[in-house]
Design a protein around this motif. Sequence first.
Motif, PDB file in Angstrom:
ATOM      1  N   LEU A  57     -21.626  35.697   2.415  1.00 57.51           N
ATOM      2  CA  LEU A  57     -21.823  35.426   0.994  1.00 57.51           C
ATOM      3  C   LEU A  57     -22.718  34.216   0.800  1.00 57.51           C
ATOM      4  CD1 LEU A  57     -18.148  35.845  -0.309  1.00 57.51           C
ATOM      5  CD2 LEU A  57     -19.981  37.545  -0.354  1.00 57.51           C
ATOM      6  N   ALA A  58     -23.514  34.251  -0.244  1.00 55.54           N
ATOM      7  CA  ALA A  58     -24.424  33.141  -0.535  1.00 55.54           C
ATOM      8  C   ALA A  58     -24.707  33.080  -2.031  1.00 55.54           C
ATOM      9  CB  ALA A  58     -25.734  33.310   0.236  1.00 55.54           C
ATOM     10  N   GLY A  59     -25.187  31.946  -2.461  1.00 59.06           N
ATOM     11  CA  GLY A  59     -25.701  31.796  -3.818  1.00 59.06           C
ATOM     12  C   GLY A  59     -27.199  31.993  -3.790  1.00 59.06           C
ATOM     13  N   GLU A  60     -27.651  33.217  -4.001  1.00 54.24           N
ATOM     14  CA  GLU A  60     -29.072  33.544  -3.963  1.00 54.24           C
ATOM     15  C   GLU A  60     -29.682  33.508  -5.358  1.00 54.24           C
ATOM     16  OE1 GLU A  60     -30.053  36.627  -0.430  1.00 54.24           O
ATOM     17  OE2 GLU A  60     -28.877  37.474  -2.058  1.00 54.24           O
ATOM     18  N   VAL A 197     -34.736  20.409  -4.126  1.00 54.70           N
ATOM     19  CA  VAL A 197     -34.635  21.869  -4.072  1.00 54.70           C
ATOM     20  C   VAL A 197     -34.521  22.256  -2.603  1.00 54.70           C
ATOM     21  CG1 VAL A 197     -35.805  24.061  -4.494  1.00 54.70           C
ATOM     22  CG2 VAL A 197     -35.980  22.239  -6.177  1.00 54.70           C
ATOM     23  N   ASP A 198     -33.636  23.201  -2.303  1.00 52.55           N
ATOM     24  CA  ASP A 198     -33.490  23.684  -0.935  1.00 52.55           C
ATOM     25  C   ASP A 198     -33.287  25.189  -0.923  1.00 52.55           C
ATOM     26  OD1 ASP A 198     -33.520  22.038   1.529  1.00 52.55           O
ATOM     27  OD2 ASP A 198     -32.193  20.727   0.389  1.00 52.55           O
ATOM     28  N   GLY A 238     -25.858  27.811  -0.984  1.00 51.60           N
ATOM     29  CA  GLY A 238     -26.657  28.263  -2.109  1.00 51.60           C
ATOM     30  C   GLY A 238     -28.085  27.776  -1.980  1.00 51.60           C
ATOM     31  N   GLU A 239     -28.932  28.219  -2.884  1.00 47.52           N
ATOM     32  CA  GLU A 239     -30.318  27.763  -2.904  1.00 47.52           C
ATOM     33  C   GLU A 239     -30.689  27.384  -4.338  1.00 47.52           C
ATOM     34  OE1 GLU A 239     -33.170  30.783  -1.914  1.00 47.52           O
ATOM     35  OE2 GLU A 239     -32.213  32.294  -3.185  1.00 47.52           O
ATOM     36  N   GLY A 341     -22.726  27.828  -5.234  1.00 46.57           N
ATOM     37  CA  GLY A 341     -22.789  27.456  -3.833  1.00 46.57           C
ATOM     38  C   GLY A 341     -23.378  26.063  -3.700  1.00 46.57           C
ATOM     39  N   ARG A 342     -23.241  25.512  -2.512  1.00 44.31           N
ATOM     40  CA  ARG A 342     -23.762  24.165  -2.258  1.00 44.31           C
ATOM     41  C   ARG A 342     -25.243  24.266  -1.936  1.00 44.31           C
ATOM     42  NH1 ARG A 342     -19.982  20.135  -1.527  1.00 44.31           N
ATOM     43  NH2 ARG A 342     -21.137  18.990   0.070  1.00 44.31           N
ATOM     44  N   MET A 343     -26.052  23.655  -2.771  1.00 45.09           N
ATOM     45  CA  MET A 343     -27.510  23.785  -2.700  1.00 45.09           C
ATOM     46  C   MET A 343     -28.173  22.634  -1.961  1.00 45.09           C
ATOM     47  SD  MET A 343     -28.109  25.225  -6.578  1.00 45.09           S
ATOM     48  CE  MET A 343     -26.980  24.011  -7.299  1.00 45.09           C
TER      49      MET A 343
END
Length: 416
Positions: A57-60, A197-198, A238-239, A341-343
């Motif tokens: 799972l991710a924050g896309e 930003v990452d 996350g991103e 998510g953690r960005m």
Amino acid sequence: MTAGMATGAGGRTVVTGIGLLTPNGFGLEEFWQATLERRSGIGPLTRFDATRYPARLAGEIDGFDPASHLPARLLPQTDVSTQLALVASDWALQDAKVESGGYADYDMGVVTANACGGFAFTHREFHKLWSQGPDSVSVYESFAWFYAVNTGQISIRNGLRGPSSALVADQAGGLDAVGHARRTVRAGTPLVVTGGVDSALDPWGWVSQLADGRVSHAVDPEHAYLPFDTHACGHVPGEGGALLVLEDADAARHRGAHQVYGEIAGYGSTFDPPPGSGLPSGLARAAELALADAGVAAAQVDVVFADGAGVGELDRAEAAAINAVFGPRSVPVTVPKALTGRMHSGAGPVDICAALLSIRDGVIPPTGKVTRVPAEYRIDLVREEPRTARVSCALVLARGRWGFNSAVVVREALPR
């Protein structure tokens, strides 16, 4: 012992423009509405086949087409993280209505943070190296991977030739960038674009994130990232992130800035003692430094935007730090990043944006889908619904791997 620093005296530094891209919203208002409604941007990772990995799972950021925002010449030389940063900086400068020619080139600088570099770009080019040979590798690999590339590309694109920097401190780096940008403004540069930003959701980036052992293996997006919850089982990567336009308050007034979101009033950072030393984390000290720098007493803080690691041991330590500064259940606490998510370096600047909107709208956003907080934490975590409140001052916290701690005080902009 913990090492710490805080900035010195100077004029007020205000936020006049914001550009933001997160997994649950493009742009400030879309992000804010999603956050207040607890709409999550977390879901199955789709950039590659992640079924073989323990975390999926991710924050896309879905639906982002760099070609619709950036010149074609930039696309082959930039990683997705830089493309996101360039668009966010464009939006921030447009939001601030910074006119071309309004400032001399050397009166505008850039300070960004980056934790991951250009993972996706490098992964692609190294695959070419191994499969096709060195002649196939893009010449842009020489800088597209680099942590400072976002600062450089934003500077080139917008003619920002003033004092500029790049910082690397994992999750804490975004707050460090804002703190350093504030210092740069107070030292005499009228305007600085800053933030972080990452993006590292390619196979290489994904493995690097899994290596720290703190990524959630949960399969239900609704319950995968639960900071301060009894069922916390790690975080979801996350991103995205945010870029802000910081200006000297007098300079902003002189140029006729049409809006001021608020003031970056204080900043502090510390470094944790060595593991196994028995000494406490430096997070509470970072918060105290930021409050002292802002000239704000703990009782004047209306909300804390917490780091929210989603790991029991780390959540417990952060709760203890908050209690040490404010007392048990004395201040509302929230973790809106539970929905994104953690960005990495993007997380702190996004939390600053959320704090500014809390001040603007008089509402504290909830913490994702958290339902039950251990009594031993003794924190007043905002859950389930937004909380209406008078917010004039907020504290934003962030922690990075290997001991980085940072804190920023955000305050409503009061007329002089």
